[in-house]
Design a protein around this motif. Structure first.
Motif, PDB file in Angstrom:
ATOM      1  N   ALA A 228       0.828  -1.204   0.000  1.00 52.05           N
ATOM      2  CA  ALA A 228       0.000   0.000   0.000  1.00 52.05           C
ATOM      3  C   ALA A 228       0.863   1.255   0.000  1.00 52.05           C
ATOM      4  N   LEU A 229       1.968   1.220   0.743  1.00 54.65           N
ATOM      5  CA  LEU A 229       2.872   2.374   0.813  1.00 54.65           C
ATOM      6  C   LEU A 229       3.398   2.723  -0.577  1.00 54.65           C
ATOM      7  N   CYS A 230       3.907   1.723  -1.299  1.00 54.56           N
ATOM      8  CA  CYS A 230       4.497   2.000  -2.613  1.00 54.56           C
ATOM      9  C   CYS A 230       3.439   2.308  -3.660  1.00 54.56           C
ATOM     10  N   ARG A 231       2.240   1.767  -3.476  1.00 53.84           N
ATOM     11  CA  ARG A 231       1.144   2.157  -4.365  1.00 53.84           C
ATOM     12  C   ARG A 231       0.871   3.653  -4.196  1.00 53.84           C
TER      13      ARG A 231
ATOM     14  N   GLU B 158      19.375  -6.839  -3.182  1.00 53.04           N
ATOM     15  CA  GLU B 158      19.128  -8.146  -3.776  1.00 53.04           C
ATOM     16  C   GLU B 158      18.465  -9.065  -2.747  1.00 53.04           C
ATOM     17  N   GLY B 159      17.803 -10.108  -3.213  1.00 53.29           N
ATOM     18  CA  GLY B 159      17.159 -11.060  -2.308  1.00 53.29           C
ATOM     19  C   GLY B 159      15.645 -10.942  -2.363  1.00 53.29           C
ATOM     20  N   ASP B 160      14.991 -12.049  -2.036  1.00 53.64           N
ATOM     21  CA  ASP B 160      13.531 -12.104  -2.150  1.00 53.64           C
ATOM     22  C   ASP B 160      12.849 -11.867  -0.810  1.00 53.64           C
ATOM     23  N   PHE B 161      13.178 -10.776  -0.153  1.00 55.46           N
ATOM     24  CA  PHE B 161      12.488 -10.428   1.079  1.00 55.46           C
ATOM     25  C   PHE B 161      11.071  -9.979   0.745  1.00 55.46           C
ATOM     26  N   GLY B 162      10.125 -10.446   1.577  1.00 54.75           N
ATOM     27  CA  GLY B 162       8.719 -10.201   1.284  1.00 54.75           C
ATOM     28  C   GLY B 162       8.376  -8.734   1.142  1.00 54.75           C
ATOM     29  N   GLY B 163       8.937  -7.876   1.990  1.00 50.58           N
ATOM     30  CA  GLY B 163       8.634  -6.454   1.925  1.00 50.58           C
ATOM     31  C   GLY B 163       9.104  -5.816   0.637  1.00 50.58           C
ATOM     32  N   ASP B 164      10.253  -6.275   0.123  1.00 50.27           N
ATOM     33  CA  ASP B 164      10.756  -5.715  -1.130  1.00 50.27           C
ATOM     34  C   ASP B 164       9.925  -6.181  -2.316  1.00 50.27           C
ATOM     35  N   LEU B 165       9.498  -7.440  -2.268  1.00 51.60           N
ATOM     36  CA  LEU B 165       8.618  -7.944  -3.332  1.00 51.60           C
ATOM     37  C   LEU B 165       7.283  -7.204  -3.317  1.00 51.60           C
ATOM     38  N   ASP B 166       6.749  -6.956  -2.113  1.00 46.66           N
ATOM     39  CA  ASP B 166       5.503  -6.196  -2.004  1.00 46.66           C
ATOM     40  C   ASP B 166       5.682  -4.767  -2.500  1.00 46.66           C
ATOM     41  N   SER B 167       6.865  -4.198  -2.278  1.00 53.66           N
ATOM     42  CA  SER B 167       7.123  -2.838  -2.765  1.00 53.66           C
ATOM     43  C   SER B 167       7.070  -2.784  -4.283  1.00 53.66           C
TER      44      SER B 167
ATOM     45  N   LEU C 166       4.237  -0.584  -6.503  1.00 56.18           N
ATOM     46  CA  LEU C 166       4.596   0.406  -7.517  1.00 56.18           C
ATOM     47  C   LEU C 166       4.037   0.023  -8.888  1.00 56.18           C
ATOM     48  N   LEU C 167       4.127  -1.260  -9.229  1.00 57.58           N
ATOM     49  CA  LEU C 167       3.588  -1.707 -10.516  1.00 57.58           C
ATOM     50  C   LEU C 167       2.084  -1.482 -10.593  1.00 57.58           C
ATOM     51  N   GLU C 168       1.389  -1.745  -9.505  1.00 61.82           N
ATOM     52  CA  GLU C 168      -0.060  -1.512  -9.488  1.00 61.82           C
ATOM     53  C   GLU C 168      -0.377  -0.040  -9.704  1.00 61.82           C
ATOM     54  N   ALA C 169       0.399   0.839  -9.061  1.00 61.17           N
ATOM     55  CA  ALA C 169       0.159   2.277  -9.216  1.00 61.17           C
ATOM     56  C   ALA C 169       0.417   2.721 -10.651  1.00 61.17           C
ATOM     57  N   LEU C 170       1.509   2.222 -11.242  1.00 65.76           N
ATOM     58  CA  LEU C 170       1.874   2.676 -12.586  1.00 65.76           C
ATOM     59  C   LEU C 170       0.970   2.071 -13.657  1.00 65.76           C
ATOM     60  N   GLN C 171       0.539   0.844 -13.467  1.00 63.11           N
ATOM     61  CA  GLN C 171      -0.352   0.229 -14.443  1.00 63.11           C
ATOM     62  C   GLN C 171      -1.705   0.925 -14.489  1.00 63.11           C
TER      63      GLN C 171
ATOM     64  N   VAL D 266      12.284   9.534  -2.864  1.00 66.58           N
ATOM     65  CA  VAL D 266      11.356   9.138  -1.804  1.00 66.58           C
ATOM     66  C   VAL D 266      11.988   7.988  -1.042  1.00 66.58           C
ATOM     67  N   SER D 267      12.056   8.105   0.266  1.00 61.40           N
ATOM     68  CA  SER D 267      12.541   7.010   1.098  1.00 61.40           C
ATOM     69  C   SER D 267      11.351   6.186   1.583  1.00 61.40           C
ATOM     70  N   ARG D 268      11.380   4.894   1.263  1.00 60.17           N
ATOM     71  CA  ARG D 268      10.297   4.021   1.713  1.00 60.17           C
ATOM     72  C   ARG D 268      10.276   3.895   3.230  1.00 60.17           C
ATOM     73  N   ASP D 269      11.454   3.978   3.834  1.00 62.77           N
ATOM     74  CA  ASP D 269      11.598   3.804   5.279  1.00 62.77           C
ATOM     75  C   ASP D 269      12.065   5.105   5.921  1.00 62.77           C
ATOM     76  N   ASP D 270      11.938   5.138   7.235  1.00 65.68           N
ATOM     77  CA  ASP D 270      12.367   6.324   7.973  1.00 65.68           C
ATOM     78  C   ASP D 270      13.502   5.948   8.914  1.00 65.68           C
ATOM     79  N   GLU D 271      14.444   6.848   9.062  1.00 61.43           N
ATOM     80  CA  GLU D 271      15.511   6.721  10.058  1.00 61.43           C
ATOM     81  C   GLU D 271      15.718   8.085  10.698  1.00 61.43           C
ATOM     82  N   THR D 272      16.220   8.086  11.923  1.00 63.31           N
ATOM     83  CA  THR D 272      16.388   9.334  12.666  1.00 63.31           C
ATOM     84  C   THR D 272      17.265  10.333  11.906  1.00 63.31           C
ATOM     85  N   PHE D 273      18.354   9.839  11.273  1.00 60.99           N
ATOM     86  CA  PHE D 273      19.282  10.766  10.614  1.00 60.99           C
ATOM     87  C   PHE D 273      18.654  11.454   9.404  1.00 60.99           C
ATOM     88  N   LEU D 274      17.562  10.890   8.856  1.00 57.81           N
ATOM     89  CA  LEU D 274      16.926  11.531   7.705  1.00 57.81           C
ATOM     90  C   LEU D 274      16.227  12.834   8.091  1.00 57.81           C
TER      91      LEU D 274
END
Length: 361
Positions: free
Chosen positions: A196-199, A219-228, A232-237, A302-310
């Motif tokens: 939903a965030l990346c959409r 790299e790697g098939d982490f679920g959150g990255d695949l969902d991202s 994005l593809l859903e939003a652009l399509q 756009v940063s998908r995640d937040d960190e204090t230094f940002l």
């Protein structure tokens, strides 16, 4: 009362066929459908509707887990192990991670500290085990040794992939995935709603007129990255002619900069990027500035995640921020229920962060 016959094995479906085949075999063995020895490979292939290659890989998994023993005549003897018993007074909840706290992102460290505090108030002790060997493609031996050496009432899995999650299912140990599980894995999990965030991020960038958008992720098939990617593809399509380019890097600044340089030399380079880790935002922005690219005029960030230094960058980064206290509260509640009852419904809890508007879009 009528006797209920042992349940027959169910044909596995969808993704990760080898692990699902192993899970199906284990369920049938535990129900008593087969006793003593498994039938031959031809019969098993017919029952499970899988190829001999898939079947043999699944049998090898069960053998590595110590659930099957191959005799000299190649017959596979069933030797089920009992799951590690959970004592009624066990008050230990264990985190399993591939990295120590010092190597985690600041937001993850805050979340672990908050989780430790909340569990302590509820009378639980939080232990952290850093075991990179448990995060390999074949983690069975390392996981077996760890869980026998350090029994816990419940396990919390950080950044885990399918092989580890499948092993916990087969061993029937109470565990909670902090992150996402691939399709077909029935474990409770808690994560940010990256889809939903990346959409939302994709639609926002399209409204700004961007037609070429890059997703920068490890790299790697982490679920959150695949969902991202999916979000994005859903939003652009749904928005016309916008294109998505995915840059998968190995985590080093050198590789990330090489990928960016290649992308910027393309005939239609990206004019906006969504970055999947807060720690890589500074690398991307400094590289762009060194290349003479203006932010956001030449490249929106756009940063998908937040960190204090940002919070201290100039220009201020547009990002999505979650409340680590709320996240830790959700993890603590689920972990306590797991520790006290041994079970949780295989439910995926997804938390939507808030957009923090900055100057990079």
């Amino acid at each position: 009362m009528a006797h209920t016959p042992p349940s027959a094995p169910k044909p596995p479906q969808r993704i990760s066929l080898v692990s699902l085949t192993a899970q199906s075999l284990l369920e049938a063995m535990e129900s008593g459908h087969w006793q003593g020895h498994l039938p031959g490979e031809r019969e098993l292939c017919a029952r499970l509707q899988v190829s001999r290659h898939t079947l043999r890989a699944a049998l090898a998994e069960l053998q590595r887990d110590g659930l099957l023993q191959v005799s000299e005549r190649q017959r596979r003897r069933i030797q089920l192990k009992k799951a590690t018993p959970k004592t009624a007074d066990s008050r230990i909840i264990a985190i399993l991670s591939s990295r120590p706290l010092t190597a985690m992102s600041p937001s993850a460290v805050v979340m672990v500290d908050e989780l430790r505090d909340q569990l302590s108030r509820a009378g639980f002790t939080l232990e952290m085990h850093v075991a990179p060997a448990c995060f390999t493609a074949k983690p069975a031996r390392a996981l077996e040794a760890l869980t026998e050496r350090s029994p816990a009432a419940a396990w919390i899995l950080f950044s885990s992939l399918e092989p580890m999650q499948s092993w916990f299912i087969r061993r029937q140990l109470p565990c909670l995935v902090v992150g996402s599980s691939p399709q077909g894995i029935t474990l409770p999990s808690i994560d940010t709603d990256y889809r939903a965030l990346c959409r939302h991020a994709g639609a926002m960038l399209q409204r700004k007129g961007h037609k070429h958008i890059a997703l920068i992720r490890p790299e790697g098939d982490f679920g959150g990255d695949l969902d991202s990617e999916s979000g994005l593809l859903e939003a652009l399509q749904g928005g016309g002619s916008a294109k998505l380019q995915v840059l998968r890097h190995n985590g080093t600044p050198e590789h990330l900069c090489t990928l960016l340089e290649k992308a910027l030399r393309m005939p239609a380079p990206p004019t906006a990027c969504v970055i999947a880790r807060g720690m890589h935002v500074l690398t991307v922005m400094m590289f762009l500035l060194r290349q003479g690219r203006r932010i956001p005029q030449d490249m929106a960030v756009v940063s998908r995640d937040d960190e204090t230094f940002l919070q201290h960058t100039v220009p201020a980064v547009t990002r999505y921020a979650s409340d680590p206290t709320q996240f830790a509260r959700s993890v603590s509640k689920a972990a306590r229920q797991l520790a006290e009852t041994g079970v949780l419904p295989p439910k995926a809890i997804r938390l939507m962060p808030q957009l923090v508007r900055g100057e990079t879009v």
